[in-house]
Design a protein around this motif. Structure first.
Motif, short mmCIF file in Angstrom:
data_model
loop_
_atom_site.label_atom_id
_atom_site.label_comp_id
_atom_site.label_asym_id
_atom_site.label_seq_id
_atom_site.Cartn_x
_atom_site.Cartn_y
_atom_site.Cartn_z
N LEU A 8 72.02 65.53 24.23
CA LEU A 8 72.76 65.34 23.56
C LEU A 8 73.93 66.83 23.85
O LEU A 8 73.37 67.76 24.61
CB LEU A 8 71.65 66.66 22.53
N THR A 9 74.26 66.30 22.38
CA THR A 9 76.01 67.63 23.58
C THR A 9 75.79 68.96 22.42
O THR A 9 74.97 68.77 21.56
CB THR A 9 77.21 66.79 22.86
N ALA A 10 76.69 69.83 23.20
CA ALA A 10 76.57 71.23 22.58
C ALA A 10 76.98 71.01 20.50
O ALA A 10 75.84 72.15 19.76
CB ALA A 10 77.22 72.09 23.11
N GLU A 11 78.00 70.26 20.70
CA GLU A 11 77.71 69.72 19.31
C GLU A 11 76.43 68.99 18.61
O GLU A 11 76.53 69.19 17.57
CB GLU A 11 79.84 68.74 18.64
N GLN A 12 76.37 68.02 18.75
CA GLN A 12 74.82 67.11 18.71
C GLN A 12 73.86 68.53 18.27
O GLN A 12 72.88 68.03 16.80
CB GLN A 12 74.96 66.08 19.24
N LEU B 137 74.65 70.34 15.29
CA LEU B 137 74.43 69.27 14.17
C LEU B 137 72.95 68.93 13.98
O LEU B 137 72.43 69.55 12.17
CB LEU B 137 75.04 67.45 14.35
N LYS B 138 71.90 68.88 14.77
CA LYS B 138 70.32 69.41 14.38
C LYS B 138 70.07 70.44 13.61
O LYS B 138 69.17 69.78 12.61
CB LYS B 138 69.99 68.56 15.92
N TYR B 139 70.23 70.79 14.43
CA TYR B 139 69.69 72.36 14.06
C TYR B 139 70.16 72.70 12.81
O TYR B 139 69.00 73.16 11.79
CB TYR B 139 69.34 73.50 15.54
N GLN B 140 71.19 72.56 12.47
CA GLN B 140 71.96 73.06 11.25
C GLN B 140 71.02 72.76 10.05
O GLN B 140 70.76 72.90 8.80
CB GLN B 140 73.04 73.13 11.38
N THR B 141 71.21 71.13 10.30
CA THR B 141 70.41 69.60 9.32
C THR B 141 68.87 70.81 9.15
O THR B 141 68.00 69.95 8.00
CB THR B 141 70.79 69.00 9.61
#
Length: 434
Positions: free
Chosen positions: A7-11, A14-18
């Motif tokens: 996973l990219t840093a952006e992904q 997104l994962k942990y914010q969600t």
């Protein structure tokens, strides 16, 4: 290296914010909704959660940036959906159905239809806008492409040319979001209709946009055993009149159905993985503290350890299959019909075995409703039945592609494009007996 699962840093962000949203905002509301005896009130209880999701852009993150959407890739949308479904799969179904109603406008709609409806959806930051996808009827969706006009889709749309309208008569059964928050209808419902009464499924179907508060439509909420955070209804049309400019994909409603369920297949698949993961996380935590009357936690027993290992492996395999399907569709514009069908059936069936095995780990306490296994078990029942179903339609779609002479076993391994055509439809539909 061409294959990369990192996973990219952006992904990861997104994962942990969600995940935080799912655990802190979604979980308490979903627990209350699941316990609410009135199904419409259960759905309405999710409105505050939907409002917060809309403020974060979740409800339109899959739509292109040029229309005001989030421009998320299919892979990124899957990352978010898994986190939500590990807590509750009903609520993200609301988001998914927004896509099922609006994505066809990108593929088949006019510029005016896109600007009006996609623009209206993406302009909503308060969490009021809902879109519904209405295809299934009392007889189901599996045989929508039957060659007989007396089978398959029976909601008719007759053209009243003198008034510039289509007149709708018939019924839709199971559409999601379609009743809206107040049972006056979603802001827009994309309905698959029969516009040619003399033609069968491959030539007689179209799509039409039905706006909120259209006279002549009744909504009856279905009381479900699971996915209670989302709404399903029976829509009954009694001479409902819709402007003719709301028609799209005339004669190609069959392709709307197939492309839509291709787009949604990896989403429904990762939703199944999310439910499996939620059950696994609880069972793993349980096994590390519960002794079953013995002297040490049950994870130290070989039978439990072996079963948990198999469970974890299935979840990993399912997740990467979903990523593969989503990546293929990101590359080729949602044309992975066979891959999507295989992904949906594989993960839906896999998830049911995982949830049942997690219950075996927890043991008889899995039946106690103060623990979450009861809900995981009920939610697991949904996935082989919804989103075109596993028994018939999804497998038939893959079958039709594989039977075509253009298909090769290397098509998906090599990430080669493969366009879906009408010639691939109709496999498994019984036209005569004897």
């Amino acid at each position: 290296m061409g294959v990369d699962f990192e996973l990219t840093a952006e992904q990861k962000k997104l994962k942990y914010q969600t995940r935080e949203f799912a655990r802190e905002v979604l979980r308490p509301a979903a627990e209350m909704a699941d316990a609410q005896p009135d199904p419409q009130e259960a759905f309405r209880a999710m409105k505050p959660v939907y409002e917060q999701a809309a403020a974060m852009g979740m409800h339109t993150m899959f739509l292109p940036k040029e229309y005001g959407g989030g421009g998320a890739t299919n892979v990124n949308f899957l990352i978010a959906i898994e986190e939500l479904c590990a807590i509750d799969p009903g609520f993200p179904t609301i988001l998914l159905v927004n896509g099922l109603a609006l994505m066809p406008l990108l593929w088949f709609g006019t510029d005016q239809q896109r600007e009006k409806w996609i623009g209206r959806a993406t302009a909503d930051t308060r969490g009021d806008f809902l879109a519904g996808w209405a295809v299934s009827e009392r007889g189901g969706t599996a045989n929508f492409d039957h060659p007989s006009p007396r089978a398959g889709i029976q909601l008719t749309a007759d053209h009243d040319r003198s008034r510039g309208q289509y007149v709708l008569n018939g019924e839709k059964h199971w559409p999601c979001n379609s009743g809206g928050w107040d049972l006056r209808g979603a802001d827009v419902n994309l309905c698959i209709v029969r516009t040619d009464r003399a033609q069968g499924g491959k030539t007689g179907l179209s799509a039409i946009l039905v706006e909120r508060d259209t006279p002549g439509i009744e909504y009856e909420v279905i009381d479900k055993m699971a996915h209670r955070a989302c709404q399903n209804v029976t829509m009954t049309f009694h001479g409902a009149r819709v402007p003719e400019e709301n028609l799209l994909a005339e004669g190609d409603g069959d392709l709307v159905i197939n492309r839509n369920f291709t787009w949604s297949a990896p989403i429904a698949s990762i939703a199944a993985v999310g439910v499996a993961r939620g059950a696994y996380e609880f069972a793993l935590k349980w096994s590390k503290t519960y002794t079953g009357g013995g002297s040490s936690p049950i994870i130290n027993h070989q039978a439990v350890g072996n079963l948990l290992t198999e469970i974890a492996a299935k979840i990993e395999a399912g997740r990467y299959f979903c990523w593969k399907a989503a990546h293929y569709m990101d590359k080729f514009g949602d044309q992975g019909h066979a891959l999507g069908g295989m992904n949906k059936t594989f993960c839906g069936d896999l998830m049911q075995s995982v949830v049942f095995d997690c219950m075996r780990v927890v043991g008889v306490n899995a039946l106690d409703r103060k623990f979450p296994m009861d809900k995981f078990y009920r939610e697991a029942a949904v996935f082989s039945l919804y989103d075109a179903g596993n028994l018939a339609m999804q497998r038939r779609r893959a079958w039709g592609v594989m039977a075509d002479r253009s298909f090769s076993p290397d098509t998906f391994v090599d990430s080669e494009p493969l366009e879906f055509t009408k010639s691939m439809e109709g496999y498994g539909v019984i036209t005569e007996i004897g």
